[in-house]
Design a protein around this motif. Sequence first.
Motif, PDB file in Angstrom:
ATOM      1  N   VAL A 100       0.865  -1.175   0.000  1.00 31.56           N
ATOM      2  CA  VAL A 100       0.000   0.000   0.000  1.00 31.56           C
ATOM      3  C   VAL A 100       0.902   1.226   0.000  1.00 31.56           C
ATOM      4  O   VAL A 100       1.725   1.400   0.901  1.00 31.56           O
ATOM      5  CB  VAL A 100      -0.939   0.020   1.226  1.00 31.56           C
ATOM      6  N   LEU A 101       0.743   2.039  -1.010  1.00 26.75           N
ATOM      7  CA  LEU A 101       1.474   3.294  -1.131  1.00 26.75           C
ATOM      8  C   LEU A 101       0.548   4.398  -0.638  1.00 26.75           C
ATOM      9  O   LEU A 101      -0.539   4.589  -1.171  1.00 26.75           O
ATOM     10  CB  LEU A 101       1.873   3.544  -2.588  1.00 26.75           C
ATOM     11  N   ARG A 102       0.965   5.077   0.396  1.00 22.88           N
ATOM     12  CA  ARG A 102       0.158   6.132   1.026  1.00 22.88           C
ATOM     13  C   ARG A 102       0.783   7.469   0.675  1.00 22.88           C
ATOM     14  O   ARG A 102       1.957   7.712   0.961  1.00 22.88           O
ATOM     15  CB  ARG A 102       0.159   5.904   2.535  1.00 22.88           C
ATOM     16  N   LEU A 103       0.001   8.357   0.061  1.00 20.80           N
ATOM     17  CA  LEU A 103       0.490   9.657  -0.377  1.00 20.80           C
ATOM     18  C   LEU A 103      -0.267  10.776   0.323  1.00 20.80           C
ATOM     19  O   LEU A 103      -1.492  10.732   0.423  1.00 20.80           O
ATOM     20  CB  LEU A 103       0.302   9.824  -1.887  1.00 20.80           C
ATOM     21  N   LEU A 104       0.466  11.766   0.787  1.00 19.18           N
ATOM     22  CA  LEU A 104      -0.137  12.931   1.441  1.00 19.18           C
ATOM     23  C   LEU A 104       0.466  14.207   0.890  1.00 19.18           C
ATOM     24  O   LEU A 104       1.674  14.272   0.652  1.00 19.18           O
ATOM     25  CB  LEU A 104       0.126  12.907   2.950  1.00 19.18           C
ATOM     26  N   THR A 105      -0.377  15.214   0.748  1.00 17.79           N
ATOM     27  CA  THR A 105       0.118  16.536   0.361  1.00 17.79           C
ATOM     28  C   THR A 105       0.305  17.427   1.580  1.00 17.79           C
ATOM     29  O   THR A 105       0.992  18.431   1.501  1.00 17.79           O
ATOM     30  CB  THR A 105      -0.852  17.232  -0.621  1.00 17.79           C
ATOM     31  N   ASP A 106      -0.303  17.061   2.709  1.00 17.08           N
ATOM     32  CA  ASP A 106      -0.204  17.857   3.939  1.00 17.08           C
ATOM     33  C   ASP A 106       1.096  17.513   4.669  1.00 17.08           C
ATOM     34  O   ASP A 106       1.161  16.565   5.434  1.00 17.08           O
ATOM     35  CB  ASP A 106      -1.416  17.589   4.838  1.00 17.08           C
ATOM     36  N   LEU A 107       2.117  18.301   4.438  1.00 12.67           N
ATOM     37  CA  LEU A 107       3.423  18.037   5.024  1.00 12.67           C
ATOM     38  C   LEU A 107       3.433  18.219   6.538  1.00 12.67           C
ATOM     39  O   LEU A 107       4.355  17.778   7.210  1.00 12.67           O
ATOM     40  CB  LEU A 107       4.485  18.925   4.379  1.00 12.67           C
ATOM     41  N   ASN A 108       2.401  18.834   7.091  1.00 10.54           N
ATOM     42  CA  ASN A 108       2.294  19.004   8.537  1.00 10.54           C
ATOM     43  C   ASN A 108       1.934  17.696   9.241  1.00 10.54           C
ATOM     44  O   ASN A 108       1.962  17.626  10.466  1.00 10.54           O
ATOM     45  CB  ASN A 108       1.244  20.074   8.879  1.00 10.54           C
ATOM     46  N   ARG A 109       1.590  16.667   8.507  1.00 14.86           N
ATOM     47  CA  ARG A 109       1.193  15.385   9.087  1.00 14.86           C
ATOM     48  C   ARG A 109       2.362  14.410   9.256  1.00 14.86           C
ATOM     49  O   ARG A 109       2.161  13.276   9.667  1.00 14.86           O
ATOM     50  CB  ARG A 109       0.095  14.748   8.239  1.00 14.86           C
ATOM     51  N   VAL A 110       3.560  14.848   8.972  1.00 16.13           N
ATOM     52  CA  VAL A 110       4.720  13.960   9.087  1.00 16.13           C
ATOM     53  C   VAL A 110       4.863  13.410  10.500  1.00 16.13           C
ATOM     54  O   VAL A 110       5.079  12.205  10.684  1.00 16.13           O
ATOM     55  CB  VAL A 110       6.021  14.675   8.634  1.00 16.13           C
ATOM     56  N   SER A 111       4.726  14.255  11.501  1.00 19.97           N
ATOM     57  CA  SER A 111       4.884  13.761  12.876  1.00 19.97           C
ATOM     58  C   SER A 111       3.796  12.749  13.224  1.00 19.97           C
ATOM     59  O   SER A 111       4.056  11.769  13.929  1.00 19.97           O
ATOM     60  CB  SER A 111       4.894  14.916  13.877  1.00 19.97           C
ATOM     61  N   ARG A 112       2.597  12.943  12.737  1.00 22.04           N
ATOM     62  CA  ARG A 112       1.525  11.980  12.980  1.00 22.04           C
ATOM     63  C   ARG A 112       1.820  10.650  12.292  1.00 22.04           C
ATOM     64  O   ARG A 112       1.595   9.582  12.859  1.00 22.04           O
ATOM     65  CB  ARG A 112       0.195  12.541  12.498  1.00 22.04           C
ATOM     66  N   MET A 113       2.339  10.713  11.071  1.00 19.50           N
ATOM     67  CA  MET A 113       2.694   9.481  10.353  1.00 19.50           C
ATOM     68  C   MET A 113       3.792   8.727  11.094  1.00 19.50           C
ATOM     69  O   MET A 113       3.760   7.500  11.182  1.00 19.50           O
ATOM     70  CB  MET A 113       3.127   9.802   8.922  1.00 19.50           C
ATOM     71  N   ARG A 114       4.765   9.455  11.613  1.00 14.29           N
ATOM     72  CA  ARG A 114       5.835   8.813  12.376  1.00 14.29           C
ATOM     73  C   ARG A 114       5.283   8.174  13.650  1.00 14.29           C
ATOM     74  O   ARG A 114       5.682   7.081  14.031  1.00 14.29           O
ATOM     75  CB  ARG A 114       6.928   9.817  12.720  1.00 14.29           C
ATOM     76  N   TYR A 115       4.353   8.857  14.319  1.00  9.88           N
ATOM     77  CA  TYR A 115       3.735   8.318  15.522  1.00  9.88           C
ATOM     78  C   TYR A 115       2.974   7.022  15.192  1.00  9.88           C
ATOM     79  O   TYR A 115       3.105   6.025  15.900  1.00  9.88           O
ATOM     80  CB  TYR A 115       2.799   9.352  16.146  1.00  9.88           C
TER      81      TYR A 115
END
Length: 127
Positions: free
Chosen positions: A41-56
């Motif tokens: 599954v390739l997950r793509l986001l344009t909201d760069l502010n969500r990086v910390s949430r993705m890491r969590y």
Amino acid sequence: MDVSTLWTAWPVSGPWHISPLLGGTNNTMWRADTADGQAYVLRLLTDLNRVSRMRYEAQLLQTLEDEAPPFRLPVPLKATSGDIIVRFEQEQGTEMIATLSPLLPGKLHDCPPERNDLLSASHAALT
């Protein structure tokens, strides 16, 4: 970088064939089938502010997997850079972030319950 060549960012066999998946609300999800028959599954986001949430989310999944549960978890793969997140720019100039996780077996329900109706969703899952 084009999404079709994004496979080069991870240690997977390429090239891959991608097709859209349903169900993502905060991101775009693609099924990526690699040359050696693996599916991701390739997950793509344009909201760069969500990086910390993705890491969590990734750390939470990894911590759960370290406990060796009797089921598989979609823990994101590390890219060749050593990070789980790959930043890239689409042809239109839009900066995006991506993660790649194994595709787990199963299927989505034809008519999933409304997300904001958690009680009905819980009841439906238990009956």
